[in-house]
Design a protein around this motif. Structure first.
Motif: not given
Length: 536
Positions: A60-61, A227-236, A389-400
């Motif tokens: 989304a970023t 968008v990244p903030l809203a995704l994380v905040l809403s789930l938490v 990218r304003a947000f970068v997925l950590p360890a993307a190959p493994i996390t994905g």
């Protein structure tokens, strides 16, 4: 379209989708499946949804487009994958609207008993009211996203405060620690019970509401941050509320209610178990407002699902699966024709399918559409290596890969019967895709990039039949089945990443998106796709 939804409004869109009609019943359904270990089910389910949300947060970023669930796959794997994923999501979203309308009416049954017949089904008059309520959601969304966001934000405050207050009241009034060790122990149904609670016990059905942020990203202010903030905040926020409700429910039950074991646990009454427990501990003052709160929760979730699905219908028209007229925007920047088509389809679900089958189809179809997130995030790393990218997925190959495996397991845990419904849904979508392909030619579709999809779907169907969830044959025991699913999903994930679009085709699709945005947005600065981002 216009970018008018801020961080609070965007977060509340997701919270409204998560805290829907199920919050009064989800603790009971999860406890029936897993007993006290339902708390673990919420942790696992929350972790799974956070993984999936994180993959879409990075996407989304760089591509905050309207109807993101259906549109993002078009830029990573082309038309066939985007049509398939968008179709399953669109079916799931339409069933969500049907489910939430049904919930509003069920919570209103005491005031209008004529809505339901002796068999528990909607009467002809009830069907008419259901369709009118769907139409009301459609009209409210037609007034524009700013008006929609204001209404939803006001309703969502109620949806946050009442469940949190209810959990606090029950927790401070009555708590029996013995419930967590007696009556079969902490995990009376073992690992299978925990996994069933995740898939069919209401956990994923509740948490999957975060998806609405992805579809509304094209109308969010500063989407690369919000968008990244809203995704994380809403789930938490929602995980804390659901966890509190589940803990309060488990601790407040008495011996008479648990004497026959967790699977036999049941409550009567339209407002379900939480209201019954609040009554038992003497908190009658909060019971008196649960009736209204339940209807508000379902109403707001229905409103959000209708608005989100309109953006998905727009995206599917852009992908080429739906007619081009569904791309048309009203003077208020709303995909009005998409709203109207979705209204007609959602109304048909009341007539064509029993309510239990609508529920069964909902979760699996939406989760299937999410599998593209973990794949697309790596594909865009290759296609857009230098785009900030304003947000970068950590360890993307493994996390994905882990997110893809978890999503595959959730689909598998939903069971064989649900997989049959999903298979019928996919067959209809494939037939529609073939019909639409005649206009541009069969060869115009991106078949190479979708080569991973058939073996993946066939594998899921075969494992569902061999497994022991939801009517499976039981030939594959719990444990080895998950190892087999994980290995299959890992192999498919690696293949799918390799089969992403070539750079020249990606550039062509982005150019087409830029042309669409010039027509959709009042200002070039509002457009999600910034040309400079893709020319570095």
């Amino acid at each position: 379209m216009e970018r008018s939804i801020g961080l609070l409004g965007l977060t509340f869109v997701a919270i409204s989708g998560i805290l829907g009609s199920g919050w009064l019943f989800a603790p009971l359904l999860a406890a029936q499946a897993a007993g006290p270990s339902s708390l673990i089910a919420w942790m696992i389910g929350g972790f799974a949804m956070l993984l999936l949300a994180a993959t879409f947060a990075e996407i989304a970023t760089i591509l905050p487009v309207a109807g993101g669930i259906g549109r993002v796959p078009h830029f990573s794997h082309g038309s066939v994958v985007s049509m398939t994923m968008g179709w399953t999501a669109w079916i799931g979203y339409n069933t969500t609207a049907t489910i939430e309308v049904e919930a509003v009416l069920r919570y209103s049954k005491s005031m209008a008993p004529w809505l339901y017949g002796p068999d528990g089904l909607l009467t002809p008059a009830g069907l008419g009211v259901a369709c009118l309520l769907l139409l009301f959601f459609t009209v409210l969304n037609a007034f524009g996203v700013k008006f929609f966001a204001r209404i939803n934000t006001a309703l969502t405050w109620v949806k946050i405060v009442i469940p949190a207050l209810l959990a606090a009241v029950i927790l401070t009034s009555e708590f029996r620690y013995a419930n967590f060790s007696d009556y079969g122990g902490f995990a009376p149904e073992g690992l299978k019970g925990i996994l069933s609670a995740i898939s069919t016990g209401g956990v994923i059905f509740a948490l999957i509401g975060f998806r609405h942020v992805i579809d509304m990203a094209g109308e969010a202010r500063n989407p690369k941050v919000n968008v990244p903030l809203a995704l994380v905040l809403s789930l938490v926020v929602c995980l804390v509320i659901y966890g509190g409700l589940q803990l309060a429910f488990l601790g407040a039950l008495d011996h008479a209610q648990l004497s026959d074991g967790w699977p036999a646990l049941h409550f009567t009454g339209e407002l379900g178990p939480m209201a019954a427990l609040a009554t038992a501990v003497g908190a009658l003052w909060i019971v008196s407002i649960l009736d209204t709160s339940a209807r508000i929760s379902s109403f707001a979730s229905g409103l959000v699902s209708v608005g989100s699905n309109a953006r998905l219908g727009l995206a599917m028209a852009q992908n080429g699966l739906f007619p081009k007229f569904m791309e048309t925007l009203s003077a208020r920047g709303v995909p009005l024709f998409s709203l109207l088509v979705n209204f007609a389809v959602a109304s048909l679900f009341f007539v064509l399918l029993p309510f239990k089958e609508v529920l069964a189809l909902n979760t699996s179809s939406i989760v299937l559409s999410f599998i593209v997130g973990p794949i697309a995030v790596l594909s865009f790393r290759r296609l857009l290596p230098d785009t900030p990218r304003a947000f970068v997925l950590p360890a993307a190959p493994i996390t994905g890969c882990l997110a893809f495996v978890v999503a595959s397991l959730i689909i598998y845990w939903s069971g064989w019967h649900t997989m049959l419904h999903l298979g019928i849904c996919l067959a209809i979508g494939f037939a529609l895709m073939l019909v639409r392909s005649k206009q541009g030619g069969f060869d115009s579709l991106d078949w190479r990039e979708a080569a991973w999809l058939p073996p993946y779907l066939i594998g899921l169907v075969c494992f569902s039949y061999l497994g022991s969830f939801g009517g499976g044959s039981g030939m594959l025991p719990v444990g080895p089945d998950m190892i087999a699913i994980a290995l299959m999903a890992t192999g498919i994930y690696l293949l799918a990443v390799r089969l992403s679009l070539h750079k020249d085709k990606f550039n062509r699709y982005i150019a087409e998106e830029e042309l669409d945005e010039m027509l959709e947005y009042d200002s070039v600065d509002d457009a999600p796709v910034e040309r400079s981002d893709f020319k570095r």
